[in-house]
Design a protein around this motif. Sequence first.
Motif, PDB file in Angstrom:
ATOM      1  N   LEU A  16       0.806  -1.220   0.000  1.00  0.00           N
ATOM      2  CA  LEU A  16       0.000   0.000   0.000  1.00  0.00           C
ATOM      3  C   LEU A  16       0.843   1.276   0.000  1.00  0.00           C
ATOM      4  N   GLU A  31       0.230   4.162  -2.876  1.00  0.00           N
ATOM      5  CA  GLU A  31      -0.124   5.542  -2.554  1.00  0.00           C
ATOM      6  C   GLU A  31       0.887   6.519  -3.147  1.00  0.00           C
ATOM      7  N   LYS A  38       0.330   9.509  -6.188  1.00  0.00           N
ATOM      8  CA  LYS A  38       0.792  10.898  -6.060  1.00  0.00           C
ATOM      9  C   LYS A  38       1.691  11.281  -7.226  1.00  0.00           C
ATOM     10  N   GLU A  85      -6.763  -3.369   1.078  1.00  0.00           N
ATOM     11  CA  GLU A  85      -6.623  -1.925   0.907  1.00  0.00           C
ATOM     12  C   GLU A  85      -6.182  -1.577  -0.510  1.00  0.00           C
ATOM     13  N   GLU A 122      -8.379   0.590  -3.258  1.00  0.00           N
ATOM     14  CA  GLU A 122      -7.874   1.812  -3.888  1.00  0.00           C
ATOM     15  C   GLU A 122      -8.005   1.736  -5.412  1.00  0.00           C
ATOM     16  N   TYR A 158       9.222   5.684  -2.346  1.00  0.00           N
ATOM     17  CA  TYR A 158       8.126   5.477  -1.398  1.00  0.00           C
ATOM     18  C   TYR A 158       8.732   5.025  -0.077  1.00  0.00           C
TER      19      TYR A 158
END
Length: 256
Positions: free
Chosen positions: A13, A17, A21, A46, A50, A231
């Motif tokens: 995750l 994410e 971005k 999750e 998404e 990340y």
Amino acid sequence: MKIALFSDIHANLPALEAFFKDVETRNTDAIYCLGDLVGYNIWPNEVIDEIRRRGIPTLAGNYDWGIGRSSDECGCAYKTDEEKAMGKVSISYTNELVKEEQRRYLRTLPAHIRLEYQLNHDKRNILLVHGSPRKVNEYLFEDRDEKSMLRIMEQADADILCFGHTHKPYHRILNSGTDGSNHYRHAINIGSIGKPKDKDPRGGYVILTINPESTVADKDSIQVEFIRFHYDVEKAAKAIEDSPLPNEYAEMLRKG
């Protein structure tokens, strides 16, 4: 037309994410996911949620195929007994984590997505797959024999073949033209955003640009840009270490 292509999230995750971005700054026209949403980390539900929330067209990866059917096989090519044992822990744990609604979603994902463009009197076919057009878990490595790669693409009627599964990005241009004519085909491995295997721990994806004047006779009439983004690798690695998953998977994330 700028198309973002990403694959092989593997329940990471924080990587997903960070990808969202990054891709939001790229002014793309379309986005597709080439599968393997789950496995090897703690956030399969999750990640699925998404992807669904954004309505992103998504393929079934081999891991998605297995988990969607509550199977104890992911179609992964583990080479050693140690890898096989680790893999059994991963798929068992993933099966425990995934909820029924998310499992149903995985079970209904398509195997292929085909895009057909009509440009300059050329028909230009883009085929999106997870492993290969022939099999969801077939590995198309960069060193595959040129004749073999061309045969796969010709049989699938793919001028541009985009795929993941190996977690190692590359772009090969092959010419299937005859009698002095040129018919350029592009084999594009888009890498992995959540579990890279090219010794670069950053997530990776591709932006494919189809130019208005694009033609199969011009090998430079499409552009392939390999994007890498940072990340929180340590957050993803620590989550593995705090779970029943083998710690080796955490080290794989740290080392890419």
